[in-house]
Design a protein around this motif. Structure first.
Motif, short mmCIF file in Angstrom:
data_model
loop_
_atom_site.label_atom_id
_atom_site.label_comp_id
_atom_site.label_asym_id
_atom_site.label_seq_id
_atom_site.Cartn_x
_atom_site.Cartn_y
_atom_site.Cartn_z
N ALA A 74 25.70 -5.84 -2.34
CA ALA A 74 25.13 -5.28 -0.95
C ALA A 74 25.71 -6.19 0.05
O ALA A 74 25.94 -5.72 1.18
CB ALA A 74 23.78 -5.28 -1.04
N LYS A 75 25.52 -7.60 -0.20
CA LYS A 75 25.80 -8.48 0.93
C LYS A 75 27.50 -8.08 1.29
O LYS A 75 27.62 -8.34 2.68
CB LYS A 75 25.50 -10.03 0.26
N ASN A 76 28.30 -8.08 0.33
CA ASN A 76 29.46 -7.90 0.88
C ASN A 76 29.94 -6.38 1.24
O ASN A 76 31.10 -6.34 1.70
CB ASN A 76 30.37 -8.09 -0.57
N TYR A 77 29.23 -5.48 1.15
CA TYR A 77 29.40 -4.14 1.46
C TYR A 77 29.82 -4.12 2.99
O TYR A 77 31.03 -3.27 3.30
CB TYR A 77 28.14 -3.23 1.00
N ASN A 78 29.25 -4.51 3.65
CA ASN A 78 29.43 -4.63 5.20
C ASN A 78 30.63 -5.17 5.57
O ASN A 78 31.26 -4.80 6.42
CB ASN A 78 28.27 -5.01 6.10
N LYS A 79 30.94 -6.33 4.90
CA LYS A 79 32.33 -7.14 5.10
C LYS A 79 33.48 -6.29 4.61
O LYS A 79 34.37 -6.10 5.54
CB LYS A 79 32.09 -8.27 4.12
N GLU A 101 33.49 -2.72 5.29
CA GLU A 101 33.65 -1.85 6.27
C GLU A 101 34.05 -2.67 7.42
O GLU A 101 35.04 -1.99 7.94
CB GLU A 101 32.40 -1.35 6.57
N ASP A 102 34.06 -3.81 7.71
CA ASP A 102 34.36 -4.38 8.84
C ASP A 102 35.94 -4.53 8.75
O ASP A 102 36.46 -4.55 9.80
CB ASP A 102 33.43 -5.98 9.03
N GLN A 132 37.95 -2.92 7.04
CA GLN A 132 38.64 -1.58 6.79
C GLN A 132 38.58 -1.26 8.63
O GLN A 132 39.80 -0.62 8.88
CB GLN A 132 37.90 -0.52 6.33
N ASN A 133 37.64 -1.32 9.28
CA ASN A 133 37.60 -1.07 10.82
C ASN A 133 38.79 -1.67 11.38
O ASN A 133 39.21 -1.32 12.40
CB ASN A 133 36.25 -0.97 11.28
#
Length: 65
Positions: A40-45, A47-48, A50-51
Motif C-alpha cells: 500500500a505504501k508503494n502503490y502511490n509511488k 502511479e506517480d 507512470q504519470n
C-alpha cells in the motif's frame, strides 16, 4: 519494517483471515500485515512514476488560424 500508524491489529487480521478460511498464528498475521502495508505504501509511488513517464498528450502541430 514497523509501521507506526497501523489501522488493523494483528488480532483483527487473524479474525478476517479466519472468516475466509485461512488459519494463521500471530507471527504469520504480522508478516502478512507488514507485506500489505508495504504494498500500500508503494502503490502511490508506482502511479506517480507512470504519470511522469506518460505526460498528457500535447500536439506538436501548429494550429491553423
Amino acid at each position: 519494517m514497523n509501521f507506526i500508524e497501523r489501522k488493523i491489529s494483528v488480532k483483527r487480521a487473524i479474525s478476517i483471515l479466519a472468516k475466509n478460511g485461512v488459519a494463521v498464528d500471530d507471527r504469520e498475521a504480522d508478516v502478512i500485515l507488514e507485506f500489505l502495508y508495504l504494498v500500500a505504501k508503494n502503490y502511490n509511488k508506482i502511479e506517480d512514476v507512470q504519470n511522469a513517464q506518460n505526460p498528457k498528450k500535447k500536439s506538436n502541430l501548429l494550429k491553423s488560424t
